[in-house]
Design an enzyme around this catalytic site. Structure first.
Site, PDB file in Angstrom:
ATOM      1  CD1 TRP A   1      -1.926  -2.152   1.221  1.00 22.80           C
ATOM      2  CD2 TRP A   1      -3.225  -0.697   0.129  1.00 22.80           C
ATOM      3  NE1 TRP A   1      -3.536  -2.500   0.987  1.00 22.80           N
ATOM      4  CE2 TRP A   1      -3.987  -1.310  -0.455  1.00 22.80           C
ATOM      5  CE3 TRP A   1      -3.247  -0.202  -0.932  1.00 22.80           C
ATOM      6  CZ2 TRP A   1      -5.132  -2.222  -1.015  1.00 22.80           C
ATOM      7  CZ3 TRP A   1      -4.235  -0.240  -1.755  1.00 22.80           C
ATOM      8  CH2 TRP A   1      -4.895  -1.469  -1.820  1.00 22.80           C
TER       9      TRP A   1
ATOM     10  CG  ASP B   1      -3.219   4.279   3.839  1.00 23.11           C
ATOM     11  OD1 ASP B   1      -4.620   4.235   4.636  1.00 23.11           O
ATOM     12  OD2 ASP B   1      -3.062   3.445   2.863  1.00 23.11           O
TER      13      ASP B   1
ATOM     14  CE  LYS C   1      -9.395  -2.353   2.992  1.00 18.08           C
ATOM     15  NZ  LYS C   1      -8.082  -2.712   2.447  1.00 18.08           N
TER      16      LYS C   1
HETATM   17  C1  LIG Z   1      -7.989  -1.307   1.460  1.00 14.88           C
HETATM   18  C2  LIG Z   1      -6.323  -0.324   1.307  1.00 14.88           C
HETATM   19  C3  LIG Z   1      -6.603   0.639   0.812  1.00 14.88           C
HETATM   20  C4  LIG Z   1      -7.649   1.006  -0.555  1.00 14.88           C
HETATM   21  O1  LIG Z   1      -8.639   1.355  -0.236  1.00 14.88           O
HETATM   22  P1  LIG Z   1      -9.902   1.413  -1.228  1.00 14.88           P
HETATM   23  O2  LIG Z   1     -11.326   1.879  -0.644  1.00 14.88           O
HETATM   24  O3  LIG Z   1      -9.349   0.111  -2.114  1.00 14.88           O
HETATM   25  O4  LIG Z   1      -9.002   3.130  -1.917  1.00 14.88           O
HETATM   26  C5  LIG Z   1      -5.561   1.451   0.789  1.00 14.88           C
HETATM   27  N1  LIG Z   1      -4.957   1.242   1.552  1.00 14.88           N
HETATM   28  C6  LIG Z   1      -4.956   0.902   2.764  1.00 14.88           C
HETATM   29  C7  LIG Z   1      -3.934   0.341   3.544  1.00 14.88           C
HETATM   30  C8  LIG Z   1      -5.335  -0.130   2.738  1.00 14.88           C
HETATM   31  O5  LIG Z   1      -5.917  -1.582   3.471  1.00 14.88           O
END
Ligand SMILES: *Cc1c(COP(=O)(O)O)cnc(C)c1O
Length: 360
Positions: A102, A172, A196
């Site tokens: 990521w 993030d 998540k």
């Molecule tokens: C799932 C995830 C993303 C991407 O999320 P989207 O909603 O599909 O854009 C980005 N960063 C992390 C750490 C993730 O687990």
């Protein structure tokens, strides 16, 4: 109804009491005689929900008053572009820390929008660890330092907030937001996609220090401009109202359960038990540096990868869903976010032990 534990990385399991409440008021929300999905985002009922959800989130996370909370769309991925588009104006550069899929993806996207550098990487360790802070080659004039605090695919989690001095820190936190108390004041921007640990897909929370918002740009699309979104209370256009509503219920659920301290205690118990079972076996293995093992995404491989299919089949028959690891790393991954009860982890450990006895 079949009793299932869902270990999917996202969209992921949601707290059962939240789903029950949503079911109860599905057709008649708040005495309106309508579903929340059918109500205008500009109605006084929905505005009240939006305000209350932000107040609950501020309370749960302890967000200081000089931070703005934006409820945005486009997933966490949209922020990979928005952060550099908004913060790299005037030819500035940003530092990125590579610790897995990521953070690398965020860097690649940022390359399209401005000048970026890799200040540290664990690529040579196959992203199974985090580079020691003392080895990071930071630019003191950078516009920001970017990292992913929990790498969902590799299962690598920062256990503390890196000190980067006066440069704004952008994190993030998508796959471990709301799983532990954090000091928001240490960050410039926090990004958290919803599907998540927060709610259904469709929302991304952006917690941003006010001085980084700046003024509306003449060049950015308005929906990709933090200043525009902040000035319009995240309602420049129609937000994903149903996702927002579920997220609001999740914030209330977290409060009722004892807040982030309770979420953290549960996460430590769940992941600790699962890692202990993996380490105690000669059949399963977790490749991550023990100091940085994720409490949310527990990866493991079987001694013989030819048994992976059989393991997944037996897991599914036992009601344990979505354990297949990401195609880029293989093996298994158990995503155990806030909503996963300890019984789910216990059921997984029982299955793992029985499988080892039969096939080990
Ligand atoms: C799932 C995830 C993303 C991407 O999320 P989207 O909603 O599909 O854009 C980005 N960063 C992390 C750490 C993730 O687990």
């Amino acid at each position: 109804m079949k009793n299932v534990y869902n270990f999917a990385p996202g969209p992921a399991m949601l707290p059962r009491p939240v789903m029950k409440k949503a079911q109860e008021e599905f057709l008649d929300w708040n005495g309106t005689g309508m579903s929340v999905m059918e109500v205008s985002h500009r109605s006084k009922e929905f505005i009240a929900l939006a305000e209350e959800s932000e107040a609950d989130l501020r309370d749960v996370l302890g967000i200081p008053s000089n931070y703005k909370v934006l409820f945005m769309q486009g997933g966490a991925t949209s922020q990979f572009a928005m952060v550099p588009m908004n913060l790299l104006q005037g030819g500035k550069s940003a530092d990125y820390i590579h610790t897995g899929s990521w953070s690398v993806k965020a860097y690649k996207e940022a390359q399209r929008h401005g000048k970026v550098r890799v200040a540290a990487t664990s690529k040579e360790q196959n992203y199974m660890t985090i580079p020691e802070r003392s080895t990071w080659q930071l630019d003191k004039d950078a516009a920001y330092v970017y990292y992913c605090s929990n790498e969902t695919i590799g299962g690598v989690e920062f256990q503390s907030i890196p000190d980067v001095g006066a440069v704004p820190l952008v994190a993030d936190m998508t796959s471990h937001a709301l799983s532990r108390p954090i000091d928001v004041s240490k960050f410039g921007i926090i990004i958290a996609g919803s599907q998540k640990n927060i709610g259904p897909a469709g929302l991304v929370l952006v917690i941003i220090r006010e001085d980084l918002i700046g003024t509306e740009s003449a060049h950015l699309p308005s929906l990709l401009d933090y200043a525009h979104m902040a000035a319009n209370e995240s309602m420049s256009n129609t937000p994903p109202t149903f996702s927002w509503y579920i997220a609001a219920l999740v914030f209330k659920w977290i409060k009722a359960e004892g807040g982030l301290k309770a979420m953290e205690q549960n996460a430590i118990k769940r992941s600790g038990k699962l890692y202990a079972a993996i380490d105690a076996s000669g059949f399963y293995q977790n490749p991550v540096d023990k100091r940085y093992r994720s409490r949310m995404n527990v990866t493991f491989t079987l001694k013989d990868a030819n048994l992976d299919g059989k393991f997944l089949q037996e897991a599914k028959a036992a009601g344990l869903e979505a354990l297949k690891g990401h195609r880029s790393v293989g093996g298994m991954r158990a995503s155990i976010y806030n909503a996963m009860p300890m019984e789910g982890v216990d059921a997984l450990i029982t299955l793992m032990q029985e499988f080892e006895r039969k096939h080990g």
